[in-house]
Design a protein around this motif. Sequence first.
Motif, PDB file in Angstrom:
ATOM      1  N   ALA A 164       0.985  -1.133   0.060  1.00 18.97           N
ATOM      2  CA  ALA A 164       0.163   0.046   0.058  1.00 18.97           C
ATOM      3  C   ALA A 164       0.792   1.298  -0.092  1.00 18.97           C
ATOM      4  O   ALA A 164       0.426   2.306  -0.703  1.00 18.97           O
ATOM      5  CB  ALA A 164      -0.830  -0.154   1.237  1.00 18.97           C
ATOM      6  N   VAL A 165       1.914   1.299   0.726  1.00 19.64           N
ATOM      7  CA  VAL A 165       2.821   2.302   0.826  1.00 19.64           C
ATOM      8  C   VAL A 165       3.419   2.541  -0.553  1.00 19.64           C
ATOM      9  O   VAL A 165       3.628   3.612  -1.111  1.00 19.64           O
ATOM     10  CB  VAL A 165       4.101   2.339   1.999  1.00 19.64           C
ATOM     11  N   LEU A 166       4.048   1.590  -1.161  1.00 20.68           N
ATOM     12  CA  LEU A 166       4.762   1.500  -2.372  1.00 20.68           C
ATOM     13  C   LEU A 166       3.778   2.174  -3.462  1.00 20.68           C
ATOM     14  O   LEU A 166       3.954   3.063  -4.270  1.00 20.68           O
ATOM     15  CB  LEU A 166       5.103   0.127  -2.633  1.00 20.68           C
ATOM     16  N   ASP A 167       2.513   1.634  -3.597  1.00 17.83           N
ATOM     17  CA  ASP A 167       1.538   2.029  -4.529  1.00 17.83           C
ATOM     18  C   ASP A 167       1.179   3.517  -4.376  1.00 17.83           C
ATOM     19  O   ASP A 167       0.881   4.282  -5.271  1.00 17.83           O
ATOM     20  CB  ASP A 167       0.201   1.396  -4.462  1.00 17.83           C
ATOM     21  N   LYS A 168       1.060   3.814  -3.159  1.00 20.96           N
ATOM     22  CA  LYS A 168       0.664   5.109  -2.882  1.00 20.96           C
ATOM     23  C   LYS A 168       1.988   6.256  -3.327  1.00 20.96           C
ATOM     24  O   LYS A 168       1.598   7.259  -3.856  1.00 20.96           O
ATOM     25  CB  LYS A 168       0.610   5.652  -1.269  1.00 20.96           C
ATOM     26  N   VAL A 169       3.113   5.709  -3.094  1.00 18.25           N
ATOM     27  CA  VAL A 169       4.153   6.966  -3.226  1.00 18.25           C
ATOM     28  C   VAL A 169       4.312   6.798  -5.161  1.00 18.25           C
ATOM     29  O   VAL A 169       4.552   7.831  -5.580  1.00 18.25           O
ATOM     30  CB  VAL A 169       5.592   6.341  -2.688  1.00 18.25           C
ATOM     31  N   ALA A 170       4.039   5.688  -5.657  1.00 15.46           N
ATOM     32  CA  ALA A 170       3.912   5.681  -6.928  1.00 15.46           C
ATOM     33  C   ALA A 170       3.122   6.596  -7.658  1.00 15.46           C
ATOM     34  O   ALA A 170       3.440   7.321  -8.685  1.00 15.46           O
ATOM     35  CB  ALA A 170       4.072   4.329  -7.540  1.00 15.46           C
ATOM     36  N   LYS A 171       1.832   6.554  -7.013  1.00 15.37           N
ATOM     37  CA  LYS A 171       0.770   7.325  -7.614  1.00 15.37           C
ATOM     38  C   LYS A 171       1.121   8.900  -7.276  1.00 15.37           C
ATOM     39  O   LYS A 171       0.943   9.540  -8.212  1.00 15.37           O
ATOM     40  CB  LYS A 171      -0.426   7.064  -6.725  1.00 15.37           C
ATOM     41  N   MET A 172       1.659   9.098  -6.192  1.00 12.79           N
ATOM     42  CA  MET A 172       2.024  10.544  -5.786  1.00 12.79           C
ATOM     43  C   MET A 172       2.926  10.977  -6.944  1.00 12.79           C
ATOM     44  O   MET A 172       2.817  12.333  -7.367  1.00 12.79           O
ATOM     45  CB  MET A 172       2.461  10.521  -4.355  1.00 12.79           C
ATOM     46  N   ALA A 173       3.865  10.347  -7.207  1.00 17.76           N
ATOM     47  CA  ALA A 173       4.978  10.765  -8.009  1.00 17.76           C
ATOM     48  C   ALA A 173       4.635  10.619  -9.591  1.00 17.76           C
ATOM     49  O   ALA A 173       5.427  11.193 -10.543  1.00 17.76           O
ATOM     50  CB  ALA A 173       6.227   9.845  -7.854  1.00 17.76           C
ATOM     51  N   GLY A 174       3.492  10.131  -9.896  1.00 16.26           N
ATOM     52  CA  GLY A 174       3.214   9.812 -11.138  1.00 16.26           C
ATOM     53  C   GLY A 174       4.096   8.805 -11.805  1.00 16.26           C
ATOM     54  O   GLY A 174       4.779   9.149 -12.961  1.00 16.26           O
ATOM     55  N   TRP A 175       4.377   7.854 -11.245  1.00 18.14           N
ATOM     56  CA  TRP A 175       5.312   6.873 -11.682  1.00 18.14           C
ATOM     57  C   TRP A 175       4.800   6.336 -13.075  1.00 18.14           C
ATOM     58  O   TRP A 175       3.743   6.109 -13.226  1.00 18.14           O
ATOM     59  CB  TRP A 175       5.410   5.679 -10.911  1.00 18.14           C
ATOM     60  N   GLY A 176       5.947   6.099 -13.970  1.00 15.44           N
ATOM     61  CA  GLY A 176       5.500   5.650 -15.416  1.00 15.44           C
ATOM     62  C   GLY A 176       5.153   6.887 -16.287  1.00 15.44           C
ATOM     63  O   GLY A 176       5.259   6.656 -17.475  1.00 15.44           O
ATOM     64  N   ARG A 177       5.113   8.151 -16.033  1.00 11.77           N
ATOM     65  CA  ARG A 177       4.998   9.087 -17.040  1.00 11.77           C
ATOM     66  C   ARG A 177       6.265   9.232 -17.628  1.00 11.77           C
ATOM     67  O   ARG A 177       7.526   8.869 -17.208  1.00 11.77           O
ATOM     68  CB  ARG A 177       4.751  10.486 -16.374  1.00 11.77           C
ATOM     69  N   THR A 178       6.409   9.864 -18.857  1.00 15.48           N
ATOM     70  CA  THR A 178       7.418   9.985 -19.761  1.00 15.48           C
ATOM     71  C   THR A 178       8.212  11.239 -19.182  1.00 15.48           C
ATOM     72  O   THR A 178       7.572  12.360 -18.891  1.00 15.48           O
ATOM     73  CB  THR A 178       6.914  10.393 -21.304  1.00 15.48           C
ATOM     74  N   MET A 179       9.475  10.835 -18.877  1.00 16.40           N
ATOM     75  CA  MET A 179      10.353  11.651 -18.291  1.00 16.40           C
ATOM     76  C   MET A 179      11.325  12.543 -19.501  1.00 16.40           C
ATOM     77  O   MET A 179      11.637  11.845 -20.301  1.00 16.40           O
ATOM     78  CB  MET A 179      11.212  11.161 -17.190  1.00 16.40           C
ATOM     79  N   PRO A 180      11.505  13.854 -19.283  1.00 17.80           N
ATOM     80  CA  PRO A 180      12.178  14.555 -20.210  1.00 17.80           C
ATOM     81  C   PRO A 180      13.705  13.816 -20.106  1.00 17.80           C
ATOM     82  O   PRO A 180      14.195  13.094 -19.144  1.00 17.80           O
ATOM     83  CB  PRO A 180      12.325  16.297 -19.689  1.00 17.80           C
ATOM     84  N   LYS A 181      14.327  14.028 -21.258  1.00 22.45           N
ATOM     85  CA  LYS A 181      15.972  13.657 -21.517  1.00 22.45           C
ATOM     86  C   LYS A 181      16.668  14.106 -20.505  1.00 22.45           C
ATOM     87  O   LYS A 181      16.672  15.258 -20.208  1.00 22.45           O
ATOM     88  CB  LYS A 181      16.388  13.861 -22.726  1.00 22.45           C
TER      89      LYS A 181
END
Lengths: 164, 757
Positions: free
Chosen positions: B595-612
């Motif tokens: 639950a903690v891991l999922d929450k932080v991933a959601k907060m950070a927008g994990w998986g979004r495309t990051m600039p170079k």
Amino acid sequence: MVQTTVNGKAVTLEVDPATPILWVVREQLDMTGTKFGCGIAQCGACTVHLDGTPVRSCSTPISEADGKAITTVEGLAGDDGVLSALQQAWIDVQVPQCGYCQSGQLMSAAALLRDNPQPSDDDIDAAMRGNVCRCGMYNRIRKAIKIAAGTDQADSSAVEGAEA
Amino acid sequence: MSDMTGEPQGTEAPKPEKKKGKWSRRAFIGAGILTGGALVVGVAIRSGKPSERLQKLMASGDNEMLINSFVKIDKDNIVTAVVPHVEMGQGSQTVLAQMLADEMDANWEDVRILEAPGDSAYVSKDIAREYQMPNLKVPEILEPTLDGTLFQIANMMGLQITGGSFSIRGTGQRGMRTAGAAARQMLVAAAAEQWGVPEEQITVDKGIIAHKASGKSAKFGQFAGAAAEQSLPALPKLKTPDQFTLMGKPLQRHDIPAKVDGSAVFGIDAKIPGEKLSYAAVKAPPVVGASITAMDSDAAKAMPGVQQILNMGDFVAVVANGYWQAQQALNTIKLSYSKTDADSLDADAIFARYAKALDEVGDDGGDVETQTGDANASYAKAAKQISAEYRAPFLAHATMEPQNCTAWVKSDGSCDVYAGSQSPLKARKVAADTLGIDLEQVNYTNTYLGGGFGRRAEVDNIVMAVRIAKATGYPVKLIWSREEDTAQDFYRPSATSRFSAGLDDKGKVVSWNNIHTHLFDPQEAPQVPYYDIPNNLVRKVEVPMHLRFGPWRSVDHSQHAFFIESFLDEVASEAGEDSYQMRRKLLAKSPRHLAVLDKVAKMAGWGRTMPKGTGLGIALVPSFGSIVAEVAEVDLTGKKPRVTKVWCCADPGYAMNIDGFVAQMESGIIYGLTATLYGEISLKKGAVQQSNFHDYKMLRMDEAPQIFVEVINGDPERLGGAGEPGLPPLAPAVTNAIFAASGKRIRELPLSKHRIV
């Protein structure tokens, strides 16, 4: 002999003129709010104002204060003891942790706001980067400065942080 | 004593003037009435038969004693929480009072906080218990036999410590809440008796006891005396979270106002009433263990203000009428030192030593810490094999307030000592031992601490100061220079850790083999039971080092979190899997962690495309009872690597003061980032090379990332700590982000050793 004023009070000091302001204030004048951190002007814990300019008192001899005005953290509040807006913002944001660096942080921030009442983030960085906070309360310090300046935006949420 | 500014009455078992409360077999609450009519409630113990394993540690047999005085209620309605923990910025004094006041239904405005003295009455029994038996829940914690045993152990160890992120989950959860609930129950009983109404009909709100039907009401103070006449509740009922009125709230810290106007007193600010202080500057041999063989102090003797120059053998002290004068004189003194075995040691030699020890134990030697399945067999037939070696350096604490202590050994042999210590009782004891006097002859005053982080759990400053004061006979304030503070620390140990992991043909992690140098504390630091890996072998090998080492914020988690979570990232990368998704699978049987891991991933927008040139890294570390996951965002497009944002999600069970908890996460993140970017104590010819903030760098305002913290209250009955758990995930989150941004894998800290941009 050095003649100076400290927080508005005139004082005459019989000290070795090479003695740093820090130790004169702490040991001769018994005002211990100003802190010793590094002794080489690297951490800012000892910051006081000399004629309004922030200086590192650990590396500034008392002779340089001759004929000038020293302001320490004890002089930030009004004569009536009412805290300055900056000090109140520090409490509202719950900035200090151990608190040891905070006198210096406040003195640097007070000088910044006097010269630049609505500082940008870059202005804050430039004015405050000489002050180390080992408890890492930099974000709270920034927020408190902005509150005192009246430029604080509402909290950005975590999601906004990700999208920014 | 109704004067709440006076000494707390709990320093000895308080001597009640009258006490009707009978000790039942399971009684553990003690109460009494103090001069002036104040009620005092504490936790009493009755030691029973200790287990055989612990029996040898027991100093005495059965006894009953009041060991803690947690709360006083005086006739003016002032409720004083006596807290047995020190304030070093972690804010636990306020939170402890908050927990007590909530259980009492006291009026927060009327609550005062008094730090308990360094005394055996305040040994950290509750910490000993939490440490020994972390899985006990309320109300089993009230079982008396164990209390007695642990009290004895804690007492023998001189354990009155603030550390280990234990104050709230130990003393707070187990001591303060119980004392508060008991005090409330006794006040209600007293009111019921006087008013002639049933206890059940009485309500308490903000320090007002009321009976609605009869319209009667009274403030706490009115029944403070009568409450002490009541029977002592053996098992006071604690609130459930839905009943909390203060717990969980972001109440402001009591110590902060004094920290914005310069009035807060730290050790370095100590004054002895009516006495003029002299000041000592000191220098110890650069190589630990060496002694001074010759001293040339002719120039120093002639310098202004110098009073005495003391060659103590293991250090030199210059005593003068001012600190600066003392230090200036000290700087002119020339010293020669004895040779030691460590004179040729440098940083590389230490890591070479580690490598040799690790080579010798191979894949299955060393001291086994965890073993499930057969990691080596599984690895041998794994579809994919991954291995790597990681290193972490020595670190100094660098508290903002350099080490110091003020001491006065008087002509009658007694001694006054002033310092800010994480272990006030240990400080007092070591002063007594050093001087060869009784504990009672040491009058010890603890102050605020200008940073602790584990450094102030050591008492070398106390020993030094009392030795100097013994030599002078007049009051001396010892202050270390920053250079001395950096070079004579009890360091976070350096370490090397080697891993191998095997993946099956579906990419599942089937084996985990780790061998690492040294282990200090906590023992679970190198272990990963929350990750579902069937074959697991974790081992350690002891390697001698001459530097003194000590607890450093999060202790062994500070190295092992970097090792484990970075290597796991490598494993994910080798498996061709997203590191967040791989962790999700490994946490299938650990729902709170997930639950903690999922929450932080959601907060950070994990998986979004990051600039170079930018990247996100993730890490999860449970430590000190709290589960914390962090995502770091790095930007490598500038002149130096920059951590721009950190998202943090933590599950401490229940955050007793939400803002205080968040502040600790923020603090742990910055402390951890400082070490990640810059932290390194290195040796040359056995001596520490770093000296001050120019060569032992601190993170500054312009480098501080934005920090976003969210808290999950995952289990209110099992609290976790706050001061340390925010730190461990930071380093691997950052180095994993660097890998994501650049493909560079960082296997050795700090980052300043590497060319990253």
